[in-house]
Scaffold this active site. Structure first.
Site, short mmCIF file in Angstrom:
data_model
loop_
_atom_site.label_atom_id
_atom_site.label_comp_id
_atom_site.label_asym_id
_atom_site.label_seq_id
_atom_site.Cartn_x
_atom_site.Cartn_y
_atom_site.Cartn_z
N HIS A 59 26.98 16.05 65.00
CA HIS A 59 25.84 15.24 64.54
C HIS A 59 24.80 15.14 65.63
CE1 HIS A 59 28.21 12.86 61.23
NE2 HIS A 59 28.39 14.17 61.16
N GLU A 61 23.26 12.63 66.86
CA GLU A 61 23.53 11.57 67.83
C GLU A 61 24.57 11.98 68.85
OE1 GLU A 61 23.30 9.44 63.71
OE2 GLU A 61 23.81 11.43 64.49
N CYS A 89 26.56 7.20 61.31
CA CYS A 89 27.86 7.07 60.65
C CYS A 89 28.81 6.32 61.60
CB CYS A 89 28.41 8.46 60.31
SG CYS A 89 28.93 9.41 61.77
N CYS A 92 29.49 8.18 64.99
CA CYS A 92 28.37 8.08 65.93
C CYS A 92 28.22 6.66 66.45
CB CYS A 92 27.09 8.59 65.29
SG CYS A 92 27.16 10.35 64.90
#
Length: 162
Positions: A59, A61, A89, A92
């Site tokens: 991801h 992040e 999410c 993260c």
């Protein structure tokens, strides 16, 4: 922040995160981008690379936090702000707590897996060792429009494949 001449700092850095999201869009990745800022400077950038790396944890992040920690040679990011175009999410969000991130600024909600209230709110829970300051909704419509455009493009692509 005199260099920004009165512009809203959060808007300026969210625009940078949106640039990363647009790169992800162009690479057929879900268009999420992030930038990590320390002392008014971007120290790392990230964008979704789940498809490219065949890695569900890639991801924006996570990539941005890892790059920022490497650049600082310190996993503790206690003086950093992460700007992200999508509500994080739970994975993260957990990384943000563990990194001791000072502040999170995100744009659009993620109704499927958002961990700041859309699905669950991990930031609302009292964490035993760290609190992350959260600001949401900065350039929300721009980020949401980019996501909608991406999924419309994907649906059209899938219709043509049928």
């Amino acid at each position: 922040m005199t260099a920004l001449l009165g512009q809203d700092v959060d808007v300026v850095f969210m625009r940078e995160a949106l640039k990363e999201a647009r790169k992800a869009f162009d690479e057929d990745e879900v268009p999420v981008g992030a930038v990590l800022v320390v002392d008014g400077r971007i120290v790392s950038r990230g964008r979704n690379q789940v498809e490219l790396l065949s890695d569900a944890t890639a991801h924006a992040e996570m990539i941005c936090l890892s790059a920022g920690a490497a650049q600082a040679a310190n996993w503790r990011l206690g003086n950093a702000t992460l700007y992200c175009t999508l509500e994080p999410c739970s994975m993260c969000a957990g990384a943000m707590f563990l990194s001791r991130l000072k502040r999170l600024v995100w744009a659009a909600p993620d109704l499927r897996v958002g961990a700041n209230g859309s699905w669950i709110d991990l930031f609302l829970q009292k964490h035993p060792i760290h609190t992350v300051e959260v600001v949401s909704g900065i350039l929300q419509e721009e980020a949401a429009d980019l996501m909608r455009g991406f999924f419309q493009k994907q649906r059209k692509k899938n219709e043509k494949a049928d």
